[in-house]
Design a protein around this motif. Structure first.
Motif, PDB file in Angstrom:
ATOM      1  N   LEU A  84     -11.814  -5.257  -6.536  1.00 58.21           N
ATOM      2  CA  LEU A  84     -10.492  -5.875  -6.421  1.00 58.21           C
ATOM      3  C   LEU A  84      -9.763  -5.392  -5.165  1.00 58.21           C
ATOM      4  O   LEU A  84      -9.160  -6.198  -4.444  1.00 58.21           O
ATOM      5  N   LEU A  85      -9.834  -4.095  -4.897  1.00 58.04           N
ATOM      6  CA  LEU A  85      -9.179  -3.560  -3.707  1.00 58.04           C
ATOM      7  C   LEU A  85      -9.817  -4.087  -2.430  1.00 58.04           C
ATOM      8  O   LEU A  85      -9.113  -4.471  -1.487  1.00 58.04           O
ATOM      9  N   LEU A  86     -11.140  -4.118  -2.380  1.00 62.54           N
ATOM     10  CA  LEU A  86     -11.819  -4.631  -1.190  1.00 62.54           C
ATOM     11  C   LEU A  86     -11.504  -6.100  -0.956  1.00 62.54           C
ATOM     12  O   LEU A  86     -11.284  -6.513   0.181  1.00 62.54           O
ATOM     13  N   ARG A  87     -11.468  -6.883  -2.031  1.00 61.81           N
ATOM     14  CA  ARG A  87     -11.133  -8.308  -1.888  1.00 61.81           C
ATOM     15  C   ARG A  87      -9.706  -8.465  -1.372  1.00 61.81           C
ATOM     16  O   ARG A  87      -9.445  -9.267  -0.476  1.00 61.81           O
ATOM     17  N   ASN A  88      -8.794  -7.673  -1.901  1.00 63.64           N
ATOM     18  CA  ASN A  88      -7.403  -7.731  -1.470  1.00 63.64           C
ATOM     19  C   ASN A  88      -7.265  -7.320  -0.003  1.00 63.64           C
ATOM     20  O   ASN A  88      -6.555  -7.967   0.769  1.00 63.64           O
ATOM     21  N   LEU A  89      -7.945  -6.248   0.392  1.00 63.52           N
ATOM     22  CA  LEU A  89      -7.909  -5.819   1.788  1.00 63.52           C
ATOM     23  C   LEU A  89      -8.483  -6.893   2.707  1.00 63.52           C
ATOM     24  O   LEU A  89      -7.940  -7.158   3.786  1.00 63.52           O
ATOM     25  N   ARG A  90      -9.583  -7.510   2.296  1.00 61.69           N
ATOM     26  CA  ARG A  90     -10.229  -8.558   3.089  1.00 61.69           C
ATOM     27  C   ARG A  90      -9.295  -9.756   3.249  1.00 61.69           C
ATOM     28  O   ARG A  90      -9.146 -10.302   4.340  1.00 61.69           O
ATOM     29  N   GLU A  91      -8.643 -10.157   2.147  1.00 67.87           N
ATOM     30  CA  GLU A  91      -7.744 -11.311   2.182  1.00 67.87           C
ATOM     31  C   GLU A  91      -6.545 -11.054   3.089  1.00 67.87           C
ATOM     32  O   GLU A  91      -6.018 -11.977   3.698  1.00 67.87           O
ATOM     33  N   GLN A  92      -6.106  -9.811   3.176  1.00 68.74           N
ATOM     34  CA  GLN A  92      -4.952  -9.483   4.011  1.00 68.74           C
ATOM     35  C   GLN A  92      -5.352  -9.076   5.433  1.00 68.74           C
ATOM     36  O   GLN A  92      -4.503  -8.713   6.239  1.00 68.74           O
TER      37      GLN A  92
END
Length: 111
Positions: free
Chosen positions: A27-35
Motif C-alpha cells: 500500500l505504501l509503495l503504491r501510494n508513493l508511486r502514485e504521488q
C-alpha cells in the motif's frame, strides 16, 4: 435443515465482506508511486547506502554524492581513487542497486 439455510447466508456474507487484503508495504509503495515519490525515495536510499557498499576508507574520501539521470556522481578528495574506482564501476553499480532492491542507477561518475 437449519444447516441448509445457513449455508447460502454464510456464502453471501463471505462475498459481501470479502476484502482485497494487501500488505502495508504494498500500500505504501503504491501510494508513493502514485504521488511520484518512489524514485526520489529510492535515490535517497541508494546515496545513503554508498558508505556501506564502498567501505569505510573510500567513504572517508567521499566529499559529495548525488544522482542525476540514473547516474551516481561521487566527488572524491583523492584523485588516485578515481582511477581505481572507475575500474570497479560496474561492480559498484550492481552492488548499490542490489542494496536498494531495484535498478536506480546505470552508471557512476567519479570527480
Amino acid at each position: 435443515m437449519v444447516i441448509s439455510h445457513l449455508s447460502p447466508l454464510t456464502t453471501h456474507l463471505s462475498i459481501m465482506f470479502k476484502r482485497d487484503v494487501q500488505s502495508l508495504k504494498d500500500l505504501l509503495l503504491r501510494n508513493l508511486r502514485e504521488q511520484g515519490l518512489e524514485t526520489p525515495l529510492l535515490q535517497k536510499r541508494l546515496v545513503d547506502v554508498w558508505p556501506q557498499v564502498a567501505g569505510p576508507i573510500i567513504a572517508s574520501y567521499t566529499l559529495n554524492t548525488y544522482i542525476y539521470n540514473q547516474t551516481l556522481y561521487v566527488r572524491l578528495s583523492t584523485p588516485s581513487l578515481r582511477a581505481d574506482l572507475s575500474m570497479m564501476k560496474q561492480q559498484l553499480v550492481d552492488k548499490l542497486n542490489a542494496a536498494v532492491g531495484q535498478q536506480v542507477i546505470t552508471d557512476i561518475k567519479f570527480g
